[in-house]
Design a protein around this motif. Structure first.
Motif, short mmCIF file in Angstrom:
data_model
loop_
_atom_site.label_atom_id
_atom_site.label_comp_id
_atom_site.label_asym_id
_atom_site.label_seq_id
_atom_site.Cartn_x
_atom_site.Cartn_y
_atom_site.Cartn_z
N UNK A 1 -43.29 -2.51 -0.35
CA UNK A 1 -42.80 -1.39 -1.48
C UNK A 1 -41.72 -0.44 -0.23
N UNK A 2 -40.81 0.22 -1.10
CA UNK A 2 -40.03 1.31 -0.40
C UNK A 2 -40.65 2.52 -0.40
N UNK A 3 -40.72 3.09 0.72
CA UNK A 3 -41.35 4.51 1.00
C UNK A 3 -40.09 5.52 1.07
N UNK A 4 -39.82 6.35 0.01
CA UNK A 4 -38.66 6.72 -0.16
C UNK A 4 -38.63 8.27 0.44
N UNK A 5 -37.86 8.75 1.25
CA UNK A 5 -37.63 10.03 1.69
C UNK A 5 -36.59 10.91 1.03
N UNK A 6 -35.83 10.18 0.34
CA UNK A 6 -34.59 11.11 -0.29
C UNK A 6 -34.15 10.19 -1.60
N UNK A 7 -34.28 10.94 -2.78
CA UNK A 7 -33.90 9.96 -4.06
C UNK A 7 -32.83 11.16 -4.51
N UNK A 8 -31.72 10.46 -5.09
CA UNK A 8 -30.62 10.77 -5.92
C UNK A 8 -30.68 10.76 -7.28
N UNK A 9 -30.38 11.80 -8.07
CA UNK A 9 -30.55 11.44 -9.68
C UNK A 9 -29.00 11.28 -9.77
N UNK A 10 -28.65 10.03 -10.19
CA UNK A 10 -27.15 9.81 -10.41
C UNK A 10 -26.80 9.98 -11.78
N UNK A 11 -27.70 10.44 -12.73
CA UNK A 11 -27.18 10.68 -14.09
C UNK A 11 -27.92 12.13 -14.54
N UNK A 12 -27.11 12.66 -15.44
CA UNK A 12 -27.62 14.10 -15.77
C UNK A 12 -29.12 13.89 -16.83
N UNK A 13 -29.71 14.94 -16.49
CA UNK A 13 -31.02 15.04 -17.28
C UNK A 13 -30.98 15.05 -18.73
N UNK A 14 -30.13 15.51 -19.22
CA UNK A 14 -30.06 15.74 -20.61
C UNK A 14 -29.37 14.74 -21.52
N UNK A 15 -29.04 13.54 -20.67
CA UNK A 15 -28.29 12.62 -21.39
C UNK A 15 -29.03 11.69 -22.30
#
Length: 166
Positions: free
Chosen positions: A94-108
């Motif tokens: 598995x990948x242990x993430x230390x940074x996540x970027x949200x590439x789309x708007x939340x209300x889409x």
């Protein structure tokens, strides 16, 4: 030695938030990442990669990421093993993430449809940002959108030359 991975893909289901007995938040989700080549049937293939986030990043991902949402994950690959109920050794990569970027708007609306909004992405993780997404208007799961002074409300921003740092 170097163990870094950067992935961009879509969530296959909503993240699952849990807490350890010590009260530490942990979230698991799977990212579908398209392969650059296609199969023999002109159909794109994808890899389904398990992602794990911890602590504040876990809570942020659980609050803002949803099935079908485009996200970028940066972290490290980890292989762990355990013994299952039948006494067999099971290996999990598995990948242990230390940074996540949200590439789309939340209300889409519409999950994986529409344009990529990576130019104004929200960030969660190692860089110390509070996490979250850019959104325009209301409708962000009942949460107030007043906390983001840079939210795009469709009006031009008037900035004088005195406000610029250069």
């Amino acid at each position: 030695m170097l163990n870094r991975v950067i992935l961009i893909g879509r969530l296959t289901k909503d993240p699952e938030l849990r807490y350890t007995p010590a009260g530490v938040a942990v979230t698991q989700f799977t990212l579908a990442v398209d392969r650059q080549f296609s199969g023999s049937k002109e159909e794109r293939e994808a890899d389904f990669i398990p992602i794990v986030t911890w602590r504040q990043l876990a809570e942020t991902c659980a609050n803002y990421l949803r099935k079908g949402r485009l996200a970028a994950v940066e972290g490290r690959i980890q292989v762990r093993n355990y013994e299952n109920n039948e006494g067999r050794r099971v290996y999990v990569t598995e990948v242990i993430a230390d940074n996540v970027r949200f590439l789309e708007s939340a209300n889409r609306e519409g999950g994986g449809q529409g344009r990529d909004e990576s130019g104004g992405s929200g960030t969660a993780g190692g860089s110390g940002y509070g996490g979250g997404n850019r959104s325009s208007g209301s409708g962000n799961s009942g949460k107030s959108n007043n906390s983001d002074p840079f939210a795009d409300d469709g009006r031009p921003i008037d900035i004088s030359d005195d406000d610029l740092p250069f």
